[in-house]
Design a protein around this motif. Structure first.
Motif, mmCIF file in Angstrom:
data_model
loop_
_atom_site.group_PDB
_atom_site.id
_atom_site.type_symbol
_atom_site.label_atom_id
_atom_site.label_comp_id
_atom_site.label_asym_id
_atom_site.label_seq_id
_atom_site.Cartn_x
_atom_site.Cartn_y
_atom_site.Cartn_z
ATOM 1 N N ILE A 4 0.843 -1.182 0.000
ATOM 2 C CA ILE A 4 0.000 0.000 0.000
ATOM 3 C C ILE A 4 0.885 1.240 0.000
ATOM 4 C CG2 ILE A 4 -1.680 1.334 1.323
ATOM 5 C CD1 ILE A 4 -2.817 -1.355 2.302
ATOM 6 N N ASP A 5 0.647 2.110 -0.958
ATOM 7 C CA ASP A 5 1.436 3.322 -1.129
ATOM 8 C C ASP A 5 0.708 4.477 -0.434
ATOM 9 O OD1 ASP A 5 2.276 5.867 -2.424
ATOM 10 O OD2 ASP A 5 3.522 4.552 -3.652
ATOM 11 N N ALA A 23 -0.994 6.896 -2.824
ATOM 12 C CA ALA A 23 -2.203 6.363 -3.453
ATOM 13 C C ALA A 23 -3.353 6.300 -2.446
ATOM 14 C CB ALA A 23 -1.916 4.981 -4.023
ATOM 15 N N LYS A 24 -3.051 5.913 -1.213
ATOM 16 C CA LYS A 24 -4.087 5.857 -0.182
ATOM 17 C C LYS A 24 -4.675 7.241 0.071
ATOM 18 C CE LYS A 24 -4.952 4.410 4.595
ATOM 19 N NZ LYS A 24 -4.355 3.796 5.809
ATOM 20 N N LEU A 59 -7.154 8.030 -2.604
ATOM 21 C CA LEU A 59 -8.425 7.330 -2.401
ATOM 22 C C LEU A 59 -9.265 8.026 -1.336
ATOM 23 C CD1 LEU A 59 -7.367 3.559 -2.498
ATOM 24 C CD2 LEU A 59 -8.364 4.941 -4.335
ATOM 25 N N LEU A 85 -8.609 -0.819 -0.631
ATOM 26 C CA LEU A 85 -7.187 -0.545 -0.426
ATOM 27 C C LEU A 85 -6.300 -1.270 -1.437
ATOM 28 C CD1 LEU A 85 -6.670 -0.433 3.450
ATOM 29 C CD2 LEU A 85 -6.056 1.346 1.786
ATOM 30 N N ALA A 120 -4.655 0.874 -3.865
ATOM 31 C CA ALA A 120 -3.526 1.703 -3.422
ATOM 32 C C ALA A 120 -2.224 0.916 -3.382
ATOM 33 C CB ALA A 120 -3.821 2.284 -2.041
ATOM 34 N N ARG A 121 -2.250 -0.335 -3.817
ATOM 35 C CA ARG A 121 -1.042 -1.154 -3.829
ATOM 36 C C ARG A 121 -0.236 -0.811 -5.096
ATOM 37 N NH1 ARG A 121 -1.075 -6.151 -4.232
ATOM 38 N NH2 ARG A 121 0.409 -6.758 -2.629
ATOM 39 N N ALA A 126 -8.443 6.722 -7.924
ATOM 40 C CA ALA A 126 -7.549 5.563 -7.827
ATOM 41 C C ALA A 126 -6.508 5.659 -8.935
ATOM 42 C CB ALA A 126 -8.338 4.272 -7.957
#
Length: 254
Positions: free
Chosen positions: A100-101, A104-105, A108, A122, A125-126, A141
């Motif tokens: 999970i970055d 990116a999270k 979201l 989630l 967000a990887r 996303a």
């Protein structure tokens, strides 16, 4: 077509990922859009592949294409479900970890309330370690770029937004120019003289594309492509002269 050594040639492959494309359930709308978009900015699409949601197949395709072309553009398989395995497969292909970055999270969370950001969501967000994010103005996303692989969504509106965000960062080359010439003849009437002209202009790509029009019958459009506008103009003039002669030779007088 012969390519001139003093002109930069930037190439690309498109990798479409998804069982739904191969089964026919979903009709691809991305290949043509991406190819036209890239051509307009000076990137030649040289290959398109479609693979299923199988990790080994995705890894093999990514590794084969990234070694051969300047850019690889993937679509599909970066959603929240169990079969969205593109990000993991790209990470495996490039030999980097994925998790999970935080960036990116955070994106979201701009759209999804924290109490609704469940484990499934989630997954979006990887991101592989070392990747740059590709902005997604539609649903937040992100996609991502790592080395020369650009990973985008499969939903056309989202993919298009990602491509707009990505394009300014891409290495591009000299744009390919083209001319479309309605032949007014059947393809068989121009095949031989067109083949001879191709020999005379090896640096200009000459394609013949048949069609059918109600009330007219079979038709042909000739398409010439080159990065050198002067040579393209010369070839166009030669083809138009050839067509004039061919029409005269096939005309049936009453």
């Amino acid at each position: 077509m012969a390519e001139q050594a003093d002109q930069p040639i930037v190439t690309a492959a498109i990798l479409v990922i998804g069982d739904e494309i191969l089964s026919g359930r979903t009709k691809d709308k991305n290949i043509g859009y991406i190819a036209e978009y890239l051509t307009a900015i000076g990137i030649d699409v040289r290959e398109v592949r479609i693979v299923s949601d199988v990790e080994d197949d995705i890894v093999a395709a990514v590794n084969a294409l990234r070694e051969r072309y300047t850019h690889v553009f993937t679509t599909g398989g970066i959603g929240p479900t169990h079969d969205d395995i593109t990000a993991d497969s790209v990470a495996k292909a490039l030999g980097v970890p994925i998790d999970i970055d935080p960036r990116a999270k955070a994106l979201l969370l701009e759209r999804i309330p924290a109490d609704q950001l469940n484990e499934a969501r989630l997954r979006m967000a990887r991101i592989p370690e070392g990747a740059a994010l590709i902005a997604n103005s539609v649903s937040k996303a992100p996609g991502f770029s790592i080395k020369n692989v650009h990973v985008m969504a499969g939903v056309p509106t989202i993919m298009q937004a990602m491509l707009d965000a990505l394009a300014p960062t891409l290495a591009t080359g000299t744009k390919m120019l083209s001319r479309s010439i309605p032949a007014g003849l059947k393809e068989g009437d121009v095949a031989a003289p067109l083949g001879q002209l191709q020999k005379d202009f090896p640096d200009v790509s000459m394609g013949s594309y048949p069609g059918f029009q109600e009330g007219v019958g079979f038709t042909t459009t000739l398409v010439l492509r080159s990065r050198d506008e002067a040579r393209l103009d010369q070839a166009t003039a030669a083809v138009e002269a050839m067509l004039t002669a061919a029409r005269a030779g096939t005309r049936v007088d009453p």
